[in-house]
Design a protein around this motif. Structure first.
Motif, mmCIF file in Angstrom:
data_model
loop_
_atom_site.group_PDB
_atom_site.id
_atom_site.type_symbol
_atom_site.label_atom_id
_atom_site.label_comp_id
_atom_site.label_asym_id
_atom_site.label_seq_id
_atom_site.Cartn_x
_atom_site.Cartn_y
_atom_site.Cartn_z
ATOM 1 N N TYR A 1 -22.418 5.270 -20.406
ATOM 2 C CA TYR A 1 -21.818 4.932 -18.885
ATOM 3 C C TYR A 1 -21.760 3.959 -19.256
ATOM 4 O O TYR A 1 -22.856 3.072 -19.336
ATOM 5 N N ALA A 2 -20.655 3.539 -18.088
ATOM 6 C CA ALA A 2 -20.850 1.957 -17.945
ATOM 7 C C ALA A 2 -20.959 0.529 -16.445
ATOM 8 O O ALA A 2 -20.141 1.953 -15.994
ATOM 9 N N GLU A 3 -21.223 0.516 -16.285
ATOM 10 C CA GLU A 3 -20.873 -0.310 -14.788
ATOM 11 C C GLU A 3 -20.340 -1.629 -14.882
ATOM 12 O O GLU A 3 -21.078 -2.739 -15.200
ATOM 13 N N VAL A 4 -19.216 -2.292 -14.156
ATOM 14 C CA VAL A 4 -18.635 -3.049 -13.925
ATOM 15 C C VAL A 4 -18.878 -3.817 -12.615
ATOM 16 O O VAL A 4 -18.378 -2.932 -11.447
ATOM 17 N N LYS A 5 -19.620 -4.992 -12.676
ATOM 18 C CA LYS A 5 -19.669 -5.682 -10.568
ATOM 19 C C LYS A 5 -19.882 -6.785 -11.156
ATOM 20 O O LYS A 5 -19.232 -7.401 -12.689
ATOM 21 N N VAL A 6 -18.396 -6.829 -9.505
ATOM 22 C CA VAL A 6 -17.231 -8.062 -9.942
ATOM 23 C C VAL A 6 -17.651 -9.387 -8.529
ATOM 24 O O VAL A 6 -17.758 -7.908 -7.556
ATOM 25 N N PHE A 7 -18.172 -10.434 -8.107
ATOM 26 C CA PHE A 7 -18.317 -10.977 -7.200
ATOM 27 C C PHE A 7 -16.408 -10.933 -6.557
ATOM 28 O O PHE A 7 -15.736 -12.041 -6.735
ATOM 29 N N ALA A 8 -16.099 -9.693 -6.085
ATOM 30 C CA ALA A 8 -14.722 -10.015 -5.139
ATOM 31 C C ALA A 8 -15.429 -9.160 -3.342
ATOM 32 O O ALA A 8 -15.696 -8.336 -3.326
ATOM 33 N N LYS A 9 -14.368 -9.224 -3.030
ATOM 34 C CA LYS A 9 -13.648 -8.442 -1.808
ATOM 35 C C LYS A 9 -14.169 -7.061 -2.122
ATOM 36 O O LYS A 9 -14.121 -6.050 -1.452
ATOM 37 N N ASP A 10 -12.367 -6.878 -2.861
ATOM 38 C CA ASP A 10 -12.445 -5.894 -3.289
ATOM 39 C C ASP A 10 -12.197 -5.647 -5.412
ATOM 40 O O ASP A 10 -11.687 -6.335 -5.384
ATOM 41 N N ILE A 11 -11.938 -4.286 -5.587
ATOM 42 C CA ILE A 11 -10.680 -5.083 -6.859
ATOM 43 C C ILE A 11 -9.875 -3.524 -6.525
ATOM 44 O O ILE A 11 -9.907 -2.178 -6.355
ATOM 45 N N ALA A 12 -8.497 -4.497 -6.665
ATOM 46 C CA ALA A 12 -7.571 -3.498 -7.431
ATOM 47 C C ALA A 12 -7.683 -2.759 -8.376
ATOM 48 O O ALA A 12 -7.227 -2.224 -8.838
ATOM 49 N N PRO A 13 -7.258 -1.612 -7.897
ATOM 50 C CA PRO A 13 -7.001 0.066 -8.290
ATOM 51 C C PRO A 13 -5.757 -0.723 -10.126
ATOM 52 O O PRO A 13 -6.442 0.395 -11.405
ATOM 53 N N SER A 14 -5.256 -1.262 -10.341
ATOM 54 C CA SER A 14 -4.272 -1.155 -10.799
ATOM 55 C C SER A 14 -5.228 -2.379 -12.069
ATOM 56 O O SER A 14 -4.935 -2.370 -13.554
ATOM 57 N N ILE A 15 -6.064 -2.709 -11.603
ATOM 58 C CA ILE A 15 -6.735 -4.002 -12.617
ATOM 59 C C ILE A 15 -8.315 -3.055 -12.801
ATOM 60 O O ILE A 15 -8.062 -3.615 -14.216
ATOM 61 N N ALA A 16 -8.796 -1.911 -12.437
ATOM 62 C CA ALA A 16 -10.118 -1.634 -12.564
ATOM 63 C C ALA A 16 -9.113 -0.222 -13.934
ATOM 64 O O ALA A 16 -9.430 -0.014 -14.822
ATOM 65 N N ASP A 17 -7.229 -0.148 -13.703
ATOM 66 C CA ASP A 17 -7.146 0.783 -14.762
ATOM 67 C C ASP A 17 -6.854 0.193 -15.979
ATOM 68 O O ASP A 17 -6.903 0.781 -16.762
ATOM 69 N N THR A 18 -6.417 -1.252 -16.079
ATOM 70 C CA THR A 18 -6.662 -2.212 -16.942
ATOM 71 C C THR A 18 -7.717 -2.167 -17.842
ATOM 72 O O THR A 18 -7.444 -1.435 -18.705
ATOM 73 N N MET A 19 -8.229 -2.706 -17.299
ATOM 74 C CA MET A 19 -10.366 -2.567 -17.160
ATOM 75 C C MET A 19 -10.436 -1.678 -18.357
ATOM 76 O O MET A 19 -10.606 -1.332 -19.517
ATOM 77 N N THR A 20 -10.612 -0.236 -17.408
ATOM 78 C CA THR A 20 -10.861 1.248 -17.992
ATOM 79 C C THR A 20 -10.250 1.379 -19.648
ATOM 80 O O THR A 20 -10.944 1.377 -20.085
ATOM 81 N N ARG A 21 -9.072 1.165 -19.223
ATOM 82 C CA ARG A 21 -7.904 1.078 -20.814
ATOM 83 C C ARG A 21 -8.639 0.690 -21.794
ATOM 84 O O ARG A 21 -8.921 0.808 -22.890
ATOM 85 N N GLU A 22 -9.404 -0.352 -21.356
ATOM 86 C CA GLU A 22 -9.759 -1.670 -22.515
ATOM 87 C C GLU A 22 -11.250 -1.474 -22.506
ATOM 88 O O GLU A 22 -11.143 -1.088 -24.037
ATOM 89 N N MET A 23 -11.903 -1.267 -21.371
ATOM 90 C CA MET A 23 -12.964 -1.094 -22.449
ATOM 91 C C MET A 23 -13.557 0.228 -22.729
ATOM 92 O O MET A 23 -14.775 0.642 -24.093
ATOM 93 N N THR A 24 -12.638 1.398 -23.078
ATOM 94 C CA THR A 24 -12.140 2.530 -23.310
ATOM 95 C C THR A 24 -12.561 2.504 -24.577
ATOM 96 O O THR A 24 -13.001 3.068 -25.612
ATOM 97 N N ASP A 25 -11.406 2.122 -25.660
ATOM 98 C CA ASP A 25 -10.563 1.176 -26.660
ATOM 99 C C ASP A 25 -12.324 0.166 -27.185
ATOM 100 O O ASP A 25 -12.336 0.783 -28.544
ATOM 101 N N ILE A 26 -12.805 -0.398 -26.686
ATOM 102 C CA ILE A 26 -13.441 -0.462 -26.592
ATOM 103 C C ILE A 26 -15.189 0.304 -27.059
ATOM 104 O O ILE A 26 -14.990 -0.021 -28.198
ATOM 105 N N LEU A 27 -15.730 0.654 -25.916
ATOM 106 C CA LEU A 27 -16.783 1.398 -26.424
ATOM 107 C C LEU A 27 -16.547 2.860 -26.937
ATOM 108 O O LEU A 27 -16.992 2.769 -28.127
ATOM 109 N N SER A 28 -15.228 2.916 -27.378
ATOM 110 C CA SER A 28 -14.896 4.512 -27.785
ATOM 111 C C SER A 28 -14.828 4.126 -29.861
ATOM 112 O O SER A 28 -15.609 4.234 -30.639
ATOM 113 N N ALA A 29 -14.705 2.260 -30.224
ATOM 114 C CA ALA A 29 -14.323 2.651 -31.271
ATOM 115 C C ALA A 29 -15.667 1.493 -31.970
ATOM 116 O O ALA A 29 -15.819 1.923 -32.621
ATOM 117 N N HIS A 30 -16.664 1.567 -30.320
ATOM 118 C CA HIS A 30 -18.435 1.113 -31.847
ATOM 119 C C HIS A 30 -18.861 1.565 -31.663
ATOM 120 O O HIS A 30 -20.475 1.739 -31.922
#
Length: 115
Positions: A61-90
């Motif tokens: 389980y991972a939490e990502v907190k960012v100083f921002a007004k909001d998080i664009a869904p497209s950025i969250a989608d990209t980050m989820t793919r990246e993080m899933t690959d990283i966390l799965s591999a390790h």
């Protein structure tokens, strides 16, 4: 300052945690203006965790907190793919045993004040 908090029931070596930290530092750049130089990462290993009523498989389980007004869904989608690959591999967790949440924080304290 982004913050990524990772919890897993996997037993990770110091070397593995350093690799995760480094790769998350590269991944955070999907957020405009964010970089590893301001990223804080916490990794908690060997956390008692259960999913689907069982604690026998590797879970993350991972939490990502960012100083921002909001998080664009497209950025969250990209980050989820990246993080899933990283966390799965390790950790060895399958993609369907990795959950990630995102929070935009408009109030962030640092160095005795708020941004």
């Amino acid at each position: 300052m982004p913050f990524i908090n990772v919890k897993t029931n996997a037993d990770l070596s110091a070397e593995t945690m350093e690799s995760i930290k480094r790769e998350l530092g590269n991944a955070i750049t999907v957020f405009p203006g964010k970089s590893e130089s301001w990223l804080m990462v916490a990794i908690e290993k060997n956390v008692p965790m259960w999913f689907r009523g069982s604690g026998s498989e590797t879970i993350v389980y991972a939490e990502v907190k960012v100083f921002a007004k909001d998080i664009a869904p497209s950025i969250a989608d990209t980050m989820t793919r990246e993080m899933t690959d990283i966390l799965s591999a390790h950790t060895g967790a399958s993609g369907d045993s990795i959950y990630i949440t995102y929070s935009a924080c408009k109030d962030w304290g640092w160095n005795g004040g708020n941004f």
